[in-house]
Design a protein around this motif. Structure first.
Motif, PDB file in Angstrom:
ATOM      1  N   ASP A   1      33.912  45.041  43.654  1.00 45.06           N
ATOM      2  CA  ASP A   1      33.839  46.059  42.599  1.00 45.06           C
ATOM      3  C   ASP A   1      33.476  47.421  43.171  1.00 45.06           C
ATOM      4  N   GLY A   2      32.579  47.425  44.166  1.00 51.73           N
ATOM      5  CA  GLY A   2      32.197  48.693  44.780  1.00 51.73           C
ATOM      6  C   GLY A   2      33.372  49.372  45.455  1.00 51.73           C
TER       7      GLY A   2
ATOM      8  N   MET B   1      25.936  46.724  38.037  1.00 53.33           N
ATOM      9  CA  MET B   1      26.148  45.397  38.617  1.00 53.33           C
ATOM     10  C   MET B   1      24.834  44.622  38.711  1.00 53.33           C
TER      11      MET B   1
ATOM     12  N   PHE C   1      27.537  46.100  46.297  1.00 58.19           N
ATOM     13  CA  PHE C   1      28.310  47.145  45.620  1.00 58.19           C
ATOM     14  C   PHE C   1      28.153  48.472  46.368  1.00 58.19           C
ATOM     15  N   THR C   2      26.937  48.796  46.750  1.00 57.00           N
ATOM     16  CA  THR C   2      26.687  50.059  47.452  1.00 57.00           C
ATOM     17  C   THR C   2      27.422  50.105  48.787  1.00 57.00           C
TER      18      THR C   2
ATOM     19  N   GLY D   1      30.220  42.004  43.967  1.00 52.69           N
ATOM     20  CA  GLY D   1      29.646  43.335  44.095  1.00 52.69           C
ATOM     21  C   GLY D   1      30.406  44.190  45.085  1.00 52.69           C
TER      22      GLY D   1
ATOM     23  N   GLY E   1      27.564  52.290  39.252  1.00 56.07           N
ATOM     24  CA  GLY E   1      28.094  50.949  39.472  1.00 56.07           C
ATOM     25  C   GLY E   1      27.053  49.997  40.029  1.00 56.07           C
ATOM     26  N   ALA E   2      26.247  50.464  40.983  1.00 53.61           N
ATOM     27  CA  ALA E   2      25.224  49.604  41.576  1.00 53.61           C
ATOM     28  C   ALA E   2      24.198  49.168  40.539  1.00 53.61           C
TER      29      ALA E   2
ATOM     30  N   SER F   1      23.906  41.810  44.456  1.00 51.30           N
ATOM     31  CA  SER F   1      25.005  42.511  43.811  1.00 51.30           C
ATOM     32  C   SER F   1      24.901  44.018  44.021  1.00 51.30           C
TER      33      SER F   1
END
Length: 244
Positions: free
Chosen positions: A38-39, A75, A168-169, A35, A71-72, A164
């Motif tokens: 990717d973030g 995910m 991500f955030t 996460g 995205g958040a 996740s």
């Protein structure tokens, strides 16, 4: 001077992770590291691409926030679906094992003894171990030996989804802040450096928590992030030139 690893009361070692705790930690670690990575990478790619096309903060901020939110959610949903599927499979296997224990207890006892015998126990010791463990908790003994599942430590889809989304955030906020705070001429260089440092730190942290060497995962993250930003910067520059 030597150090001695003292056994814990249950016969293990204090510094060794065991099945349930290890499964939970690896589940959290996988979701958290993926996460955050990717973030950082996806948001950095978005804001660097937009910053290459325009110097206005408004479009950069809007694109970054939209990418962060999307995205958040993506995910979290992906992790929830994936881990839920895994948990459903584990539950189905455990239900089958319960049925077999209830309807075929002798066959199951022989099967468990056979598993222990294949691991190196003598037939007598394997039979005695199977009987003693079955008397204590037959379901747990069979689930762990036959299926490799601890019925008391099943994977948790909500934990994976939450981990996740949060990671991500947190990862996405870094490139967003890094590209909005500096003056226009410094935005992209500052963001690129901040992102690469953050990716390296994420790789090292993931390797540390996973008890593995940090070099390969760190290098993969840094190279991957650099390529992503280079591609989006190139696309943003071309689009900005064409539109402008």
């Amino acid at each position: 001077m030597t150090t001695e690893t003292r056994p814990t009361p249950d016969g293990g070692h204090a510094d060794e992770p065991h099945t349930g705790a290890l499964a939970n930690r690896l589940n959290w670690l996988r979701a958290g590291v993926l996460g955050a990575n990717d973030g950082i990478v996806s948001t950095a790619g978005i804001v660097v691409g937009v910053a290459a096309a325009t110097a206005d903060r408004g479009p950069i901020f809007t694109a970054g926030i939209a990418g962060l939110a999307a995205g958040a959610v993506s995910m979290a949903l992906g992790e929830y679906v994936s881990v839920s599927t895994q948990r459903d499979t584990e539950a189905a296997m455990l239900a089958k094992e319960k049925w077999e224990l209830r309807n075929q207890p002798e066959e199951e006892l022989e099967e468990l003894a056979g598993i222990y015998e294949k691991k190196g126990m003598s037939p007598e010791t394997a039979r005695r171990a199977a009987a003693e463990l079955s008397d204590r908790d037959a379901f747990a003994a069979h689930a762990e030996a036959e299926l490799g599942i601890d019925p008391h430590e099943l994977t948790n889809p909500w934990q994976a989804a939450f981990s996740s989304a949060v990671s991500f955030t947190v990862g996405a906020l870094l490139p967003l802040i890094a590209i909005l705070v500096p003056p226009a001429q410094w935005r992209i260089p500052v963001a690129v450096v901040a992102v690469l440092v953050a990716l390296a730190a994420t790789g090292v942290l993931g390797a540390y928590l996973g008890k593995s060497s940090p070099w390969r995962p760190t290098l993969r993250m840094v190279i991957g992030g650099g390529i992503a930003m280079a591609v989006t910067y190139g696309i943003g520059s071309l689009v900005g030139t064409a539109v402008g």
